[in-house]
Design an enzyme around this catalytic site. Structure first.
Site, short mmCIF file in Angstrom:
data_model
loop_
_atom_site.label_atom_id
_atom_site.label_comp_id
_atom_site.label_asym_id
_atom_site.label_seq_id
_atom_site.Cartn_x
_atom_site.Cartn_y
_atom_site.Cartn_z
N LEU A 6 0.86 -1.19 0.00
CA LEU A 6 0.00 0.00 0.00
C LEU A 6 0.90 1.24 0.00
O LEU A 6 1.44 1.63 1.04
CB LEU A 6 -0.92 -0.02 1.23
CG LEU A 6 -1.76 -1.29 1.41
CD1 LEU A 6 -2.61 -1.18 2.68
CD2 LEU A 6 -2.65 -1.52 0.20
N GLY A 7 1.09 1.81 -1.20
CA GLY A 7 1.91 3.01 -1.33
C GLY A 7 1.03 4.26 -1.32
O GLY A 7 -0.20 4.15 -1.29
N THR A 9 0.44 6.27 -3.71
CA THR A 9 -0.34 6.45 -4.94
C THR A 9 -1.07 5.16 -5.34
O THR A 9 -2.24 5.18 -5.67
CB THR A 9 0.59 6.85 -6.11
OG1 THR A 9 1.17 8.12 -5.80
CG2 THR A 9 -0.20 6.97 -7.41
N ARG A 10 -0.38 4.04 -5.29
CA ARG A 10 -0.97 2.80 -5.84
C ARG A 10 -0.96 1.66 -4.83
O ARG A 10 -0.07 1.57 -3.98
CB ARG A 10 -0.19 2.35 -7.08
CG ARG A 10 -0.20 3.32 -8.22
CD ARG A 10 0.34 2.71 -9.50
NE ARG A 10 1.66 2.09 -9.30
CZ ARG A 10 2.32 1.45 -10.27
NH1 ARG A 10 1.80 1.32 -11.48
NH2 ARG A 10 3.52 0.93 -10.03
N TYR A 94 18.90 3.99 11.04
CA TYR A 94 17.74 4.88 10.90
C TYR A 94 16.79 4.67 12.10
O TYR A 94 16.70 3.56 12.63
CB TYR A 94 17.01 4.56 9.60
CG TYR A 94 16.26 5.70 8.95
CD1 TYR A 94 16.83 6.41 7.88
CD2 TYR A 94 14.98 6.05 9.36
CE1 TYR A 94 16.12 7.45 7.26
CE2 TYR A 94 14.28 7.07 8.74
CZ TYR A 94 14.85 7.77 7.69
OH TYR A 94 14.17 8.77 7.07
N CYS A 101 8.01 1.63 5.88
CA CYS A 101 8.00 0.17 5.75
C CYS A 101 8.42 -0.26 4.35
O CYS A 101 9.14 -1.24 4.17
CB CYS A 101 6.58 -0.27 6.07
SG CYS A 101 6.30 -1.97 5.94
N ASP A 102 8.03 0.51 3.35
CA ASP A 102 8.38 0.14 1.96
C ASP A 102 9.87 0.32 1.72
O ASP A 102 10.52 -0.52 1.09
CB ASP A 102 7.55 0.95 0.96
CG ASP A 102 7.69 2.46 1.14
OD1 ASP A 102 8.27 2.88 2.17
OD2 ASP A 102 7.26 3.19 0.25
N THR A 175 7.58 26.52 -21.57
CA THR A 175 7.31 26.24 -20.15
C THR A 175 7.08 24.75 -19.95
O THR A 175 7.62 24.13 -19.04
CB THR A 175 6.08 27.03 -19.69
OG1 THR A 175 6.27 28.42 -19.97
CG2 THR A 175 5.83 26.84 -18.20
N1 LIG Z 1 -0.70 12.14 -11.12
C1 LIG Z 1 -0.33 11.02 -11.73
N2 LIG Z 1 -0.71 10.75 -12.99
C2 LIG Z 1 -0.33 9.60 -13.59
N3 LIG Z 1 0.41 8.66 -13.02
C3 LIG Z 1 0.81 8.90 -11.77
C4 LIG Z 1 0.47 10.06 -11.06
N4 LIG Z 1 1.03 10.00 -9.84
C5 LIG Z 1 1.70 8.83 -9.80
N5 LIG Z 1 1.56 8.19 -10.96
C6 LIG Z 1 2.12 6.89 -11.32
O1 LIG Z 1 1.90 6.00 -10.23
C7 LIG Z 1 3.06 5.22 -10.01
C8 LIG Z 1 3.52 5.44 -8.58
O2 LIG Z 1 4.53 4.47 -8.38
P1 LIG Z 1 4.44 3.49 -7.13
O3 LIG Z 1 5.81 2.87 -7.01
O4 LIG Z 1 3.26 2.60 -7.23
O5 LIG Z 1 4.22 4.57 -5.96
P2 LIG Z 1 3.77 4.36 -4.46
O6 LIG Z 1 4.49 3.14 -3.96
O7 LIG Z 1 4.22 5.64 -3.84
O8 LIG Z 1 2.27 4.20 -4.50
C9 LIG Z 1 4.12 5.67 -11.00
O9 LIG Z 1 4.16 4.72 -12.07
C10 LIG Z 1 3.63 7.01 -11.49
O10 LIG Z 1 3.97 7.21 -12.85
C1 LIG Z 2 9.11 8.13 1.90
C2 LIG Z 2 7.77 7.45 1.65
C3 LIG Z 2 6.63 8.44 1.64
C4 LIG Z 2 7.84 6.75 0.29
O1 LIG Z 2 6.57 6.15 0.08
P1 LIG Z 2 5.99 5.89 -1.41
O2 LIG Z 2 6.60 6.92 -2.30
O3 LIG Z 2 6.46 4.50 -1.76
O4 LIG Z 2 4.50 5.96 -1.30
C5 LIG Z 2 7.51 6.36 2.74
O5 LIG Z 2 8.64 5.51 2.80
C6 LIG Z 2 7.27 6.95 4.11
O6 LIG Z 2 6.16 7.31 4.43
N1 LIG Z 2 8.36 7.04 4.94
C7 LIG Z 2 8.22 7.55 6.30
C8 LIG Z 2 9.26 8.60 6.57
C9 LIG Z 2 10.70 8.07 6.52
O7 LIG Z 2 10.95 7.06 5.82
O8 LIG Z 2 11.58 8.68 7.17
#
Ligand SMILES: Nc1ncnc2c1ncn2[C@@H]1O[C@H](COP(=O)(O)OP(=O)(O)O)[C@@H](O)[C@H]1O
Ligand SMILES: CC(C)(COP(=O)(O)O)[C@@H](O)C(=O)NCCC(=O)O
Ligand SMILES: [K+]
Length: 242
Positions: A6-7, A9-10, A94, A101-102, A175
């Site tokens: 669970l990230g 964004t995705r 750290y 966690c990721d 731009t």
């Molecule tokens: N606003 C956006 N529009 C299109 N794609 C996006 C947008 N924000 C993030 N993404 C896509 O979502 C993915 C986020 O990567 P991911 O490793 O799954 O992130 P997280 O682990 O933070 O959820 C990437 O492939 C990125 O291109």
């Molecule tokens: C830095 C992150 C936001 C990355 O998360 P992601 O981009 O994979 O959604 C995540 O690892 C997080 O919430 N970290 C906590 C703060 C730290 O690692 O210090």
């Protein structure tokens, strides 16, 4: 086994068989409603009938509770990963109450006692972590491409760029191009700087934007989209051993 990442964004999931081969996997934008997205996946998960669900989440306690409630309906045992700075596979300098966690699992998925490694996560944020012979030295966090574009959009009057591709670091004369190339250069430049400071570290990259970013890095990069999955498998495999 079913693995959830669970990230911010995705939501990513992988179904693996009893020898760890990936049987199914997907990644979907959860639009800040991961529990609802999960609800829509429950009958598919029930059909998979995994014997366990291992979860990596950086979404915070409130969303994690909602995710737990949704998963509890499946009658499948599940558990969230908790960062352990003194894990047998890797020691970390750290603050383990704060380390995402990721990030930790991506490192756990790559860590090798015989190597010096730079693990780069290209998700919502870009993270860079340095591991010296299985010692996590620490790392960096900065906004990735979409966050940077949104901050320019909301932080300035005249920049209203909201879409376009990040495919070059050459100087722009519009731009649209100056924004996309500037953002990509800021990320690639940072990674090249870290790479320059640590020439004998192996570069490993994962996450949704890894492929876009890796091609502009001035050293060979190992692209590993299974890194977090590998970390989850190692973590739960280790927790089972006596
Ligand atoms: N606003 C956006 N529009 C299109 N794609 C996006 C947008 N924000 C993030 N993404 C896509 O979502 C993915 C986020 O990567 P991911 O490793 O799954 O992130 P997280 O682990 O933070 O959820 C990437 O492939 C990125 O291109
Ligand atoms: C830095 C992150 C936001 C990355 O998360 P992601 O981009 O994979 O959604 C995540 O690892 C997080 O919430 N970290 C906590 C703060 C730290 O690692 O210090
Ligand atoms: K936040």
């Amino acid at each position: 086994m079913l693995w959830l990442d669970l990230g911010n964004t995705r939501l990513k999931y992988w179904l693996t068989d009893d020898i760890g081969q990936i049987v199914a996997h997907d990644a979907k934008q959860h639009l800040q409603a991961p529990a609802e997205l999960l609800m829509g996946l429950t009958d598919r998960f029930e059909r998979y009938a995994p014997d366990f669900i291992g979860i990596s989440s950086v979404l915070g306690d409130d969303l994690n509770v909602k995710v737990s409630d949704t998963l509890s309906r499946l009658n499948i045992p599940f558990d969230f990963v908790h960062v352990n700075a003194a894990h047998p596979l890797m020691n970390s300098a750290y603050n383990d109450q704060q380390l995402g966690c990721d990030r930790w699992l991506q490192m756990l998925g790559a860590v090798d006692k015989k190597k010096r490694q730079c693990v780069i996560g290209c998700g919502t944020a870009v993270t860079i972590d340095l591991i010296d012979h299985a010692e996590h030295l620490g790392g960096y966090i900065f906004p990735s491409i979409y966050l940077q574009r949104e901050s320019l959009f909301s932080g300035t009057k005249q920049i209203t760029i909201s879409n376009g591709s990040f495919d070059s670091v050459g100087q722009g004369v519009t731009t649209q191009d100056a924004v996309h190339r500037g953002i990509l250069l800021s990320i690639v430049g940072a990674i090249n700087e870290i790479s320059h400071r640590h020439p004998n570290f192996e570069m490993i990259m994962t996450g949704g934007d890894a492929a876009i970013i890796a091609q502009h890095v001035n050293r060979p990069v190992h692209l590993r989209d299974d890194l977090l999955l590998n970390g989850l498998a190692r973590y739960f495999d280790h927790s089972k051993q006596p």
